[in-house]
Design an enzyme around this catalytic site. Structure first.
Site, short mmCIF file in Angstrom:
data_model
loop_
_atom_site.label_atom_id
_atom_site.label_comp_id
_atom_site.label_asym_id
_atom_site.label_seq_id
_atom_site.Cartn_x
_atom_site.Cartn_y
_atom_site.Cartn_z
CB CYS A 55 -0.94 0.01 1.20
SG CYS A 55 -0.10 -0.12 2.80
CD GLN A 121 3.59 -5.61 3.19
OE1 GLN A 121 4.48 -4.78 3.36
NE2 GLN A 121 2.30 -5.26 3.18
CB ALA A 191 -9.27 -12.76 4.31
#
Length: 421
Positions: A55, A121, A191
């Site tokens: 993000c 990530q 989720a």
């Protein structure tokens, strides 16, 4: 283009260099990462690539001859001119890529200084690159080293201590609007890892009523079961929004999944009781126009970023300590690279010696079989091996140019310790 002519390159943008609106347009979604990686390494000048897209940032790490072709590929992928793209990109080459990767993995380049989620990530991005056939030994070595550095920094410094995460910031915003959240109903749309962390934080903060909605039924149900919440399919979300005080959205959808009109109907059904919308997705999951509605509070990932900066001062000293660790590990990484470069030469040198030895040994054994005395055979063997080892360096030194003679002469003295005699 040979491997020796290639080096590490990285291009990217993050929350500091690029607006949320532009990050949305440039983000590489989870659904397209595999195909993007495969087209990247189809280029003759790009042998390995990893794409990190979160993000707050999108970055491309490659082992390639230059970053211009990476920029050109990215511009074509997103329909931008190379000039337009270059104005928002940061670019690294060589050891600067290594240093940047170390800082990213350690959470030193994050919106939330010291946050740990980026490491997971990054590991996931490396796994995807491996599955797509885009990961090779150079980037594998880079990221294995990055993960090691990040782990060491977590162990030896307090860079992640007292960190105010996006999840914690979301709870803070909720408490500002509703006071205690014990009786608030919270819906998590998506989720993934980010929403799982947020949901856990909300529950640990006293929220008892949580629900989940996700396109993948199994992942959504698993998360709901783990946190003792309810689950319903994503297709039902429009009709159920009014039941919730707080909605936290973070999916991989390329377009908004919650529109202004749906929010407007939800507010009417709630008789204008406030509703808090937290959009952690890039591209965004909630239409920005929803923020124009009365009794609607919409926070994006950048809005929350301003909140988490409040606790930054407490971790600045630890961050400086972490930077020193990275400098030290960068030197070690460079030394390993240099050793790896000369390893094939050392291997060939040893093989060359083995061939000389075996060849002369075969001759010696043949001479013994013919009846020559062992003493004479050993003398001949040792002289032959010595001559063959000295022949090539001596010939190279004799045939070299003036400048080459000096460097070769110095090399011979160092290699055999001649200056000590």
């Amino acid at each position: 283009m040979t491997a020796q002519e290639q080096r590490y390159h990285s291009i990217g943008f993050n929350h500091d260099t690029c607006s949320l609106e532009l990050r949305e347009k440039l983000a590489i979604g989870e659904h397209e990462t595999e195909s993007a990686l495969k087209t990247l390494v189809m280029s003759k000048s790009i042998s390995e690539s990893v794409i990190l897209s979160t993000c707050n940032r999108t970055e491309i790490y490659s082992y390639a001859s230059n970053f211009e072709e990476i920029v050109a590929w990215y511009a074509q992928l997103r329909g931008f001119s190379q000039h337009e793209l270059s104005t928002v990109l940061y670019k690294y080459s060589g050891e600067s890529v290594v240093q940047h990767a170390f800082r990213v993995a350690s959470g030193l380049d994050s919106m939330v200084l010291g946050e740990t989620q980026i490491l997971g990530q990054l590991k996931n991005s490396v796994r995807k690159a491996d599955a797509a056939g885009a990961l090779g030994p150079k980037l594998r070595h880079l990221f294995d080293s990055s993960f090691s550095v990040a782990k060491y920094i977590r162990t030896k410094t307090n860079v992640g201590a007292h960190s105010v995460s996006l999840a914690a910031a979301s709870v803070k915003v909720g408490e500002r609007i509703f006071g205690s959240l014990c009786d608030s109903k919270v819906l998590f749309v998506g989720a993934g890892e980010m929403n799982r962390m947020c949901a856990e934080y909300f529950v640990s903060s006293g929220v008892k009523n949580v629900s989940f909605s996700n396109r993948s039924l199994s992942r959504g149900k698993d998360l709901a079961e783990m946190l003792k919440g309810e689950f319903f399919p994503l297709d039902d979300i429009t009709h159920k929004l009014s039941a919730f005080d707080i909605i936290v959205a973070c999916t991989g959808s390329p377009i908004p999944i919650i529109g202004k009109r749906a929010i407007e109907k939800a507010v009417e059904a709630r008789r204008h009781k406030p509703i808090l919308l937290i959009d952690l997705a890039v591209p965004r999951d909630i239409e920005l126009e929803a923020s124009d509605l009365e009794d609607v509070f919409l926070y994006t990932v950048d809005d929350l970023g301003e909140i988490v900066k409040d606790g930054m001062q407490n971790r600045e000293e630890a961050a400086r300590e972490a930077e020193k660790i990275i400098e030290s590990r960068l030197i070690q990484f460079k030394l390993r690279l240099e050793r790896n470069k000369i390893a094939p030469v050392i291997k060939k040198y040893r093989q060359h010696g083995e061939q000389i030895m075996q060849s002369e040994l075969d001759k010696a054994l043949s001479s013994i079989a013919k009846g020559e005395t062992p003493e004479q055979v050993v003398r001949t063997l040792s002289k032959a091996i010595s001559n063959k080892f000295m022949d090539e360096p001596s010939r190279a030194l004799s045939n070299a140019t003036r400048d080459e003679k000096m460097s070769l002469s110095e090399a011979l003295q160092r290699l055999y310790g001649l200056d000590k005699n």
